[in-house]
Design a protein around this motif. Structure first.
Motif, PDB file in Angstrom:
ATOM      1  N   VAL A   1     -29.329   1.052  17.266  1.00 46.72           N
ATOM      2  CA  VAL A   1     -30.611   1.588  16.789  1.00 46.72           C
ATOM      3  C   VAL A   1     -30.383   2.144  15.398  1.00 46.72           C
ATOM      4  N   ARG A   2     -31.388   1.978  14.549  1.00 49.41           N
ATOM      5  CA  ARG A   2     -31.283   2.499  13.195  1.00 49.41           C
ATOM      6  C   ARG A   2     -32.616   3.082  12.782  1.00 49.41           C
TER       7      ARG A   2
ATOM      8  N   LEU B   1     -40.571   3.947  15.976  1.00 42.96           N
ATOM      9  CA  LEU B   1     -39.748   5.096  15.628  1.00 42.96           C
ATOM     10  C   LEU B   1     -38.448   4.677  14.959  1.00 42.96           C
ATOM     11  N   TYR B   2     -37.812   3.664  15.534  1.00 48.05           N
ATOM     12  CA  TYR B   2     -36.547   3.186  14.967  1.00 48.05           C
ATOM     13  C   TYR B   2     -36.423   1.705  15.227  1.00 48.05           C
ATOM     14  N   GLU B   3     -35.479   1.145  14.560  1.00 43.34           N
ATOM     15  CA  GLU B   3     -35.268  -0.285  14.624  1.00 43.34           C
ATOM     16  C   GLU B   3     -34.163  -0.579  15.642  1.00 43.34           C
ATOM     17  N   ILE B   4     -34.353  -1.599  16.437  1.00 41.12           N
ATOM     18  CA  ILE B   4     -33.309  -1.992  17.370  1.00 41.12           C
ATOM     19  C   ILE B   4     -32.755  -3.314  16.910  1.00 41.12           C
ATOM     20  N   SER B   5     -31.455  -3.424  16.815  1.00 41.97           N
ATOM     21  CA  SER B   5     -30.894  -4.717  16.460  1.00 41.97           C
ATOM     22  C   SER B   5     -29.736  -5.047  17.392  1.00 41.97           C
TER      23      SER B   5
ATOM     24  N   ASN C   1     -40.065   6.711  23.847  1.00 42.80           N
ATOM     25  CA  ASN C   1     -39.685   7.760  22.896  1.00 42.80           C
ATOM     26  C   ASN C   1     -40.791   7.970  21.877  1.00 42.80           C
ATOM     27  N   ASP C   2     -41.300   6.850  21.405  1.00 44.09           N
ATOM     28  CA  ASP C   2     -42.361   6.872  20.425  1.00 44.09           C
ATOM     29  C   ASP C   2     -43.577   7.634  20.938  1.00 44.09           C
TER      30      ASP C   2
END
Lengths: 489, 784
Positions: free
Chosen positions: B61-62, B75-79, B528-529
Motif C-alpha cells: 500500500v502506498r 485513501l491509498y494505492e494498492i499495488s 478504511n476509506d
C-alpha cells in the motif's frame, strides 16, 4: 578315618572329602542357616570347638626361694571357643547332606533354620522333614548385605581386583575399618544395585533386567547350549568382532571428534542382521557376554558417580568365581570410569546370603560385637582359575567348599596412630606379585617343616599321641603349601 | 509438468519406481534458484536439503500525494509487487531413488555458482562418487554428530510444536511442547545402531557424555538371529504382537509376587530372557521380539535417566532410526523413562527428527550467511507433516514406500522473540483449545473451515480482477487447502497440535503459495476509506459525554468495531449480504451487560487511578474496528497521559490491518485530530510490527523490535483485541503487567462452548498477582 556315612543313601561317589571333614563340629552345632540358590546350597552353623591352650602362670613370688625354679608355670588347658562354619555344595547333594547333619546333630535346643535364596521355598518341606527344624525365611537382599558387611569387616583380603593379564591375577584389597559406604552390584538372573551406608541402612538404588539370566536365556536361544558354564566356555573362545559392529566398521576408523576408538563396540550384534550369514556359537556367546558385562559396568559406574561412591563390589552367580565375567566387568568399569572406580570382587561372595541369614538368626548373640578371623586350616580358599578357562563349577562337581571363622577373644581395631588407616598395608612384600620371593619363601617354609614338627612333638612329652597329631599337622601344612604354590592367592 | 513413470522430464532411461506419489517438480520445488545443497544418507533414507529463493507477489500500500488529493479518490494505492524471499527445502526419500532424484536435480539446476554439496550420514561415503558424477558438485563431508545437534538446535528454536510427548493410550497420542526461547541445556539420545548420549549446552557446546552398544542394531541383529526375520520393520511388527512375559522372568516368577521390601512389583521384569534358558521349550518369534524390544528400550531409558540426573537435565530428546516415527519404540522408551524417573523426566520426540542431520549439514555449509541470525517458520503449505500411526501398528516405512516427505521453512523477515511481559515464558501456551485433544471441537472447526472455503476462493479471485489466471490459481489453492484439511482430519497432529490458529495459518500459507498475498486488500481499502469519514463525528459525540459515560462508550465502541470481521463466518455473511450494516447497528447487536466475561467495573475503577505509563495494543481488523473503535480508545489513553504502542501484523492475514496500512491510516487521522497529531509528533503514539502474519497471536514469537520498544517504554498495560488474538489464543495467557482482553464472540459454536451466545462479549481485565493496586491511593484524574 574316611568312614562312609549311611550306605543307604546314594551319596555321589565323587565327593572328594568325607562328610565329617566337611560338616565339622556338628555335635555342638546350633543356629543353622541355609541359602539355596539356583545351583548351589550354602549352609552355615555356629559351633564350639574344644581345643588345648597353653597357659602360663607366675609362681607365688613371696614363696619363691629356690634358685633353680622356673620363672613361671606352663600348663595345657582345654578351652572352648566359638567357630562359624560355612559349607557350599551343589544342590544335588542337599538330601544326603541333610541326612548326615540329622544323624550327627546332638544339640537339641535348635528349633529353627534360617533360610534364604530363591531355592529356599522349593526345599522347605525337605528341610523341615529331615532336620525337624522350622524353616524361617529371611529376606534375600538383607541377608546378602549383612553377609557382605560381615566378610568385609572380618576377613583380611576379602576383596580383590581382577586383572587378567597382570602378573598376579588377583590384587587383594586391605581390610578397611570403615567399610561404608559402598555399592553392591548383585548379578543374579537380573541385576540389583544397592547403596549400603551402614550396617542397617541400605537401599536398592537401581537394577536392570539384563543380567545373568539374560546371558543364560539369550545364550541358550542363540547357541542351543543350555548350560550356563558351557555358555561361558563358548564365550571364552569366541571373537565378538565377528558379530558386533565396531566404530571402525561404521566410520572406517576411530571417531576422533567424539573420542571413540575404532575398536569400540558401536552396536552389539550390529553385524548379525546381515542376511544369509552364519555366526558361530562362540562368537555370539562372546558378543552377548560383552554386551551384558558392558551394560552392567556402565550402570555400576553411573550409580557410583550419582551416589558419589568409589567402592563397588560385584557379586551374584554371573560373577561367582568366573574369570571370564570378572574380566569383562572389570574391563567395562575401567572403560567407563577411566580408572576412577575399581570393580571389586569378593573371595567369599558365594557365602554372603548364608552368612547374612545366619547373622539374622544369631542377632541375640550379637555376633557383630566380636571380631572374627578366617581359619586358614579349615577354609578351602579361592579356587584356581585354570588357564584354559574351563568353567570351574563342573570341575568342582562333588567338591565341597568350606569357610571357617573363629571368634576372636578381643575386638580388634586400628592403631589410632596410623597416619592413613585406609592405605596401611602391614606386609612388606606381596609374595603373590613376586614369583622369585614366593619360590624362596615356600621352599623355606617347607624346609623348616621338619624342625617345626620335631618341636611340636617335643612340646608335649606327656601326651603319647602327640607324634601322630604332629604328622597330621605336617600333612595339612604341606598340602596348604602345595596349594599355595599353585594358587598363590 | 506432471512427471509420470514414462514422462520425458529428465528421467528417461532410469527406472523410477511407479509408486512415487508426487510428481518430482512438486517435490524438488524451486530448484531453479537452489543453492547450498546438503545431503544426509542414512541406512535406508536419504535426506536432501537446499536453500532457494521464492518469488511471490506481495500487496503493497502506498499513500497518495495528499497535496493533490481530490475528493472521491481512494485513501491509498494498492499495488502487487514481486518479492523474493528465502526458503529452505528438505526432502526425504528412500535410498532406492537416489539416482533418479540426482538426475532430476541435475536437469533442473540452473544456478551454476554452487560447487559443493555438504554430506553427512553413514551412506555419504558410499554414494560420494555417484553424487559427484551426477551433480558435478564436490562432496564435502561433515561430522555426523555435529550436524545432528546443529539440526536439533535449529528445529527446536524455529519450529512450533517440534517436540512432543508420546502417550499411546491417551486421547491424543502426541502431546506437543511449546517452543521455548531457551532451548539449552538438553540431553539428546540418538539411537541408531548403537546409542550416543549428548549433553548440549549451547549452539556450539556439546559433549558425548555417554553411549551404549545396545541400540537399534542390537534389536535388529539379535532379532534377526532369534526370529530369522531380517527386516527391521517386520521385527517391530512381530514385537507389537508378542507377549514378553512368556520369555522374561518377572519378579513374581521368582518371588511368587511383588518384592515388597525393595518396592518391586510382581510384574517388573527381573531378568530379560530369564525364562528362555529352560530346556526343550519353544518360544514364539513375537514373544522373543517383544522381550528384546523391552530389554533394549528399558536399558536405554535407564541410561537416559541416569545421565539426565547426573547432569541435572530435565529435557531429554530421543532420535535415531530406532525411534523414527515408530509408535512401538516411542511407547516403550516413554514407558521406561516414566518408570525410571517416576515422571520427573519426560521422553521428548521430534516431529522432524529424520531431518536433523541434513539440516545440520546444510547449516554448516551456510555459515557465512549466518542462518541462525534469522527466525524461520515452518511452511505448512509445503511441508508434509507427521505421518499417521495406523492403529494396527503396521510399521510405516513400508507403507510409505515410494512417498516423499517434505519440509519447507521460510526465512522470516523479522527475528522473533518473546514478549518480555510474559509472566512465565516457559509455560506460556498461546492456544486456548488444543483441537487434537478435543474431537468435537476438531470436527466443528474442520467443518467450519471447509464451509468457508468457497467464500475464500471467491474473494481471492475477486482480489485480482486484472489477472486472468487468478481463477485457476484459486482452484489450485482450494484443492491444496482442502487436501490439508483432509490430512488434518486423519492426522490432527501433522503439524503439531491442531488449533484454530494452525488452521488459519495453514490457509494463509496456502494462499501465499498460490500468489494470493492479500485477498482482502480492496475490501480493507474501502472500509478504511468509509470509516475515516465518520472518525471526527464519532470523536465529537464521545466528547459530549460525561467522563464515566465516555469510558463505557469507548469500550462499547471498541467492541462494536470488533464485530466487523471478515474472519468470522457469521459476520462475513452479514457483511456480504448487507453492506449497510453499520456501526450503530453493530452496537445494537452487542450483548447487554453483564457480559459473558465482565470486568468492566474493575477497569473503570482502575481508570479512576493514575494513568498507565505505556499501553501496548495488539490491534485486529481494518476499517470500522481500527478507526472508529480503537483510535478513539487510544485517543482517550493518550489524553490520560498514557503512551500507546500499536502493534499490527507485518503481513496480511484476512482483513486484519497491516502495519503499512496502519501507518497511512495514522497519518490521515493525525491530519484531522490534534491529539493524535501531537502524540505522533512527540512519539507518544508509536506503531510497531508484531512480526506476525496470522489472525491469531503467539506472544512467544514477536518482532524483536517490538520487544525492545516494550522494554524501553516500560509498558504496563497490554491490550489484546479480537477473537483470534484474545480468545483462540492468549485467553489464558498470564502477563506480568495489567492486561485487557476484549472480544466479541462472532461464532455461535464457540459462544455455546463458552456458555454464551452469538455476539457475547468477553471483557477480561487482569492484574498480575501481587501487583500493587493503585486505584484507592490516588485522587481520580479529572477527565478532560
Amino acid at each position: 578315618m574316611a568312614k562312609i556315612v549311611d550306605s543307604s543313601h546314594s551319596m555321589d561317589k565323587s565327593i572328594t572329602l568325607p562328610p565329617d571333614e566337611i560338616f565339622r563340629n556338628l555335635e555342638n552345632a546350633k543356629r543353622f542357616a541355609i541359602d539355596i540358590g539356583g545351583s548351589l546350597t550354602k549352609l552355615a552353623y555356629y559351633s564350639t570347638v574344644q581345643h588345648k591352650v597353653a597357659k602360663v602362670r607366675s609362681f607365688d613370688h613371696t614363696a619363691k626361694e629356690t634358685e633353680g625354679d622356673p620363672l613361671y608355670e606352663i600348663s595345657m588347658q582345654e578351652e572352648v571357643s566359638a567357630r562359624l562354619h560355612f559349607i557350599k555344595f551343589e544342590n544335588a547333594y542337599i538330601e544326603t547332606c541333610l541326612d548326615f547333619i540329622k544323624d550327627h546333630l546332638v544339640n537339641t535346643d535348635t528349633k529353627v533354620i534360617k533360610a534364604t535364596g530363591g531355592g529356599a521355598h522349593k526345599f522347605k518341606d525337605l528341610i523341615e522333614k529331615k532336620l525337624k527344624l522350622r524353616v524361617d525365611k529371611e529376606d534375600e537382599m538383607t541377608c546378602l548385605i549383612k553377609g557382605c558387611n560381615f566378610v568385609l569387616r572380618n576377613i583380611t583380603h576379602e576383596a580383590f581386583v581382577y586383572a587378567k593379564h597382570a602378573d598376579s591375577e588377583f590384587r587383594f584389597q586391605n581390610t578397611h575399618p570403615d567399610i561404608f559406604p559402598y555399592l553392591l552390584i548383585n548379578i543374579g538372573s537380573g541385576v540389583s544395585i544397592f547403596k549400603v551406608e551402614s550396617e542397617d541402612t541400605f537401599e536398592r538404588v537401581g537394577g536392570s533386567s539384563i543380567g545373568g539370566g539374560t546371558f543364560w536365556g539369550l545364550g541358550a536361544l542363540l547357541t542351543k547350549t543350555k548350560k550356563f558354564d558351557e555358555l561361558l566356555q563358548l564365550a571364552s573362545k569366541g571373537q565378538h568382532t565377528n558379530v558386533d559392529m565396531l566404530v571402525k566398521d561404521i566410520y572406517g576408523g576411530s571417531y576422533g571428534s567424539l573420542g571413540l576408538t575404532g575398536d569400540l563396540i558401536a552396536s552389539s550384534f550390529g553385524k548379525s542382521a546381515t542376511p544369509d550369514k552364519e555366526f558361530s556359537k562362540e562368537d555370539m556367546a562372546k558378543s552377548l557376554l560383552h554386551m551384558i558385562s558392558n551394560d552392567i559396568g556402565q550402570l555400576a559406574c553411573l550409580y557410583a558417580r550419582l551416589h558419589n561412591l568409589t567402592r563397588v563390589y560385584f557379586g551374584g552367580f554371573f560373577i561367582r568365581g568366573h574369570p571370564v565375567t570378572m574380566h569383562t566387568i572389570t574391563y567395562s568399569i575401567n572403560f567407563f570410569t577411566k580408572g576412577e572406580v575399581q570393580a571389586l570382587f569378593l573371595r567369599h561372595e558365594g557365602y554372603l546370603g548364608t552368612i547374612g541369614a545366619f547373622l539374622k538368626g544369631a542377632e541375640e548373640d550379637n555376633p557383630n560385637q566380636y571380631s572374627w578371623g578366617e581359619n586358614y586350616a579349615g577354609s578351602s580358599g579361592l579356587m584356581s582359575t585354570s588357564p584354559d578357562l574351563n568353567p570351574m563349577q563342573r570341575a568342582r562337581s562333588g567338591t565341597f567348599d568350606m569357610l571357617e571363622m573363629d571368634r576372636l577373644e578381643r575386638q580388634l581395631v586400628n592403631l589410632p596412630l596410623l597416619q592413613d588407616p585406609s592405605s596401611y598395608i602391614p606386609d612388606t612384600v606381596d609374595l603373590s606379585e613376586d614369583a622369585l620371593a614366593r619360590e624362596y619363601w615356600l621352599y623355606c617354609f617347607e624346609e623348616a617343616l621338619d624342625g617345626v614338627v620335631k618341636r611340636a612333638v617335643a612340646s608335649q612329652p606327656d601326651l603319647p599321641e602327640a607324634a601322630e597329631r604332629a604328622e597330621k599337622f605336617r600333612h595339612k601344612y604341606q598340602h596348604k603349601l602345595q596349594t599355595l604354590r599353585h594358587q598363590p592367592l | 509438468a506432471i512427471w509420470g513413470g514414462q514422462s520425458s522430464s529428465g528421467c528417461a532411461g532410469h527406472s523410477m519406481d511407479k509408486s512415487i506419489t508426487l510428481p518430482p517438480d512438486e517435490i524438488f520445488r524451486n530448484l531453479e534458484n537452489a543453492k547450498r545443497f546438503a545431503i544426509d544418507i542414512g541406512g535406508s533414507l536419504t535426506k536432501l536439503a537446499y536453500y532457494s529463493t521464492v518469488q511471490h507477489k506481495v500487496a503493497k500500500v502506498r499513500s497518495f500525494d495528499h497535496t493533490a488529493k481530490t475528493e472521491g479518490d481512494p485513501l491509498y494505492e494498492i499495488s502487487m509487487q514481486e518479492e523474493v524471499s528465502a526458503r529452505l527445502h528438505f526432502i526425504k526419500f528412500e535410498n532406492a531413488y537416489i539416482e533418479t532424484c540426482l538426475d532430476f536435480i541435475k536437469d533442473h539446476l540452473v544456478n551454476t555458482d554452487t560447487k559443493v554439496i555438504k554430506a553427512t550420514g553413514g551412506g555419504a561415503h558410499k554414494f560420494k562418487d555417484l553424487i559427484e558424477k551426477k551433480l558435478k558438485l564436490r562432496v564435502d563431508k561433515e561430522d555426523e554428530m555435529t550436524c545432528l545437534i546443529k539440526g536439533c538446535n535449529f528445529v527446536l528454536r524455529n519450529i512450533t510444536h517440534e517436540a512432543f510427548v508420546y502417550a499411546k493410550h491417551a486421547d491424543s497420542e502426541f502431546r506437543f511442547q511449546n517452543t521455548h526461547p531457551d532451548i539449552f541445556p538438553y540431553l539428546l539420545i540418538n539411537i541408531g545402531s548403537g546409542v550416543s548420549i549428548f549433553k548440549v549446552e549451547s549452539e556450539d557446546t556439546f559433549e558425548r557424555v555417554g553411549g551404549s552398544s545396545i541400540g537399534g542394531g542390537t534389536f535388529w541383529g539379535l532379532g534377526a538371529l532369534l526370529t530369522k526375520t531380517k527386516k527391521f520393520d517386520e521385527l517391530l511388527q512381530l514385537a507389537s504382537k508378542g507377549q514378553h512375559t512368556n520369555v522374561d522372568m518377572l519378579v513374581k516368577d521368582i518371588y511368587g509376587g511383588s518384592y515388597g521390601s525393595l518396592g518391586l512389583t510382581g510384574d517388573l521384569i527381573a531378568s530379560s530372557f530369564g525364562k528362555s534358558a529352560t530346556p526343550d521349550k519353544e518360544f514364539s518369534k513375537e514373544d522373543m521380539a517383544k522381550s528384546l524390544l523391552h530389554m533394549i528400550s528399558n536399558d536405554i531409558g535407564q541410561l537416559a535417566c541416569l545421565y539426565a540426573r547426573l547432569h541435572n537435565l530435565t529435557r531429554v530428546y530421543f532420535g535415531g532410526f530406532f525411534i523414527r516415527g515408530h509408535p512401538v519404540t516411542m511407547h516403550t522408551i516413554t514407558y521406561s523413562i516414566n518408570f525410571f524417573t517416576k515422571g520427573e523426566v519426560q521422553a521428548l520426540f521430534l516431529r522432524h527428527e529424520g531431518y536433523l542431520g541434513t539440516i545440520g549439514a546444510f547449516l554448516k555449509g551456510a555459515e557465512e550467511d549466518n542462518p541462525n541470525q534469522y527466525s524461520w517458520g515452518e511452511n505448512y503449505a509445503g511441508s508434509s507433516g507427521l505421518m499417521s500411526t495406523s492403529p494396527d501398528l503396521n510399521p510405516m516405512q513400508r507403507a510409505r514406500s515410494g512417498t516423499f516427505d517434505m519440509l519447507e521453512m521460510d526465512r522470516l523477515e523479522r527475528q522473533l522473540v518473546n514478549l518480555p511481559l510474559l509472566q512465565d515464558p516457559s509455560s506460556y501456551i498461546p492456544d486456548t483449545v488444543d483441537l487434537s485433544e478435543d474431537a468435537l471441537a476438531r470436527e466443528y472447526w474442520l467443518y467450519c473451515f471447509e464451509e468457508a472455503l468457497d467464500g475464500v476462493v471467491k474473494r481471492a479471485v475477486a482480489s485480482q480482477p486484472d489477472l486472468p489466471e487468478a481463477a485457476e490459481r484459486a482452484e489450485k489453492f482450494r484443492h491444496k487447502y482442502q487436501h490439508k484439511l483432509q490430512t488434518l482430519r486423519h492426522q490432527p497432529f501433522a503439524y503439531g497440535s491442531l488449533t484454530v490458529r494452525s488452521l488459519l495459518d495453514t490457509r494463509e500459507h496456502c494462499l501465499n503459495e498460490f500468489n494470493f498475498p492479500d485477498p482482502y486488500s480492496k475490501i480493507k481499502q474501502g472500509e478504511n476509506d468509509m470509516a475515516l469519514k465518520y472518525f471526527q463525528k464519532a470523536v465529537k459525540s464521545l466528547g459530549e459525554l460525561s467522563w464515566e459515560q465516555r469510558q463505557f462508550a469507548l469500550v462499547r465502541g471498541l467492541l462494536a468495531g470488533n464485530v466487523f470481521d471478515w474472519g468470522a463466518k457469521a459476520v462475513s455473511d452479514v457483511l456480504e449480504s448487507d453492506p449497510e450494516f453499520g456501526f450503530e447497528h453493530a452496537k445494537l447487536q452487542l450483548e447487554e451487560r453483564p457480559w459473558l466475561v465482565d470486568a468492566y467495573d474493575q477497569w473503570l475503577e482502575r481508570l479512576k487511578g493514575p494513568p498507565h505509563k505505556c499501553a501496548l495494543f495488539f490491534v485486529d481488523n481494518s476499517g470500522i474496528d481500527i478507526i472508529l473503535g480503537v483510535f478513539p480508545f487510544v485517543r482517550e489513553l493518550l489524553c490520560r497521559g498514557t503512551e500507546v504502542v500499536l502493534a499490527s501484523n507485518s503481513s496480511p492475514a484476512l482483513n486484519d490491518v497491516t502495519n503499512s496500512e496502519l501507518q497511512i491510516l495514522t497519518e490521515r487521522i493525525a491530519a484531522m485530530d490534534l491529539v493524535i497529531q501531537s502524540a505522533v509528533k512527540e512519539d507518544r503514539l508509536t506503531l510497531v510490527q508484531s512480526g506476525s502474519s496470522s489472525p491469531c497471536l503467539d506472544l512467544s514469537r514477536l518482532d524483536k523490535v517490538l520487544a525492545g520498544v516494550v522494554r524501553e517504554r516500560h509498558v504496563d498495560l497490554v491490550i489484546i483485541e479480537g477473537m483470534g488474538r484474545a480468545i483462540h489464543t492468549n485467553y489464558y495467557a498470564i502477563l506480568s503487567c495489567e492486561s485487557l482482553k476484549m472480544a466479541v464472540i462472532k461464532n455461535s459454536w464457540l459462544a455455546d462452548r463458552l456458555g454464551g451466545k452469538l455476539f457475547s462479549v468477553v471483557f477480561k481485565y487482569e492484574v498480575p498477582p501481587g501487583h500493587k493496586t493503585t486505584t484507592l491511593d490516588h485522587v481520580p484524574v479529572t477527565p478532560s
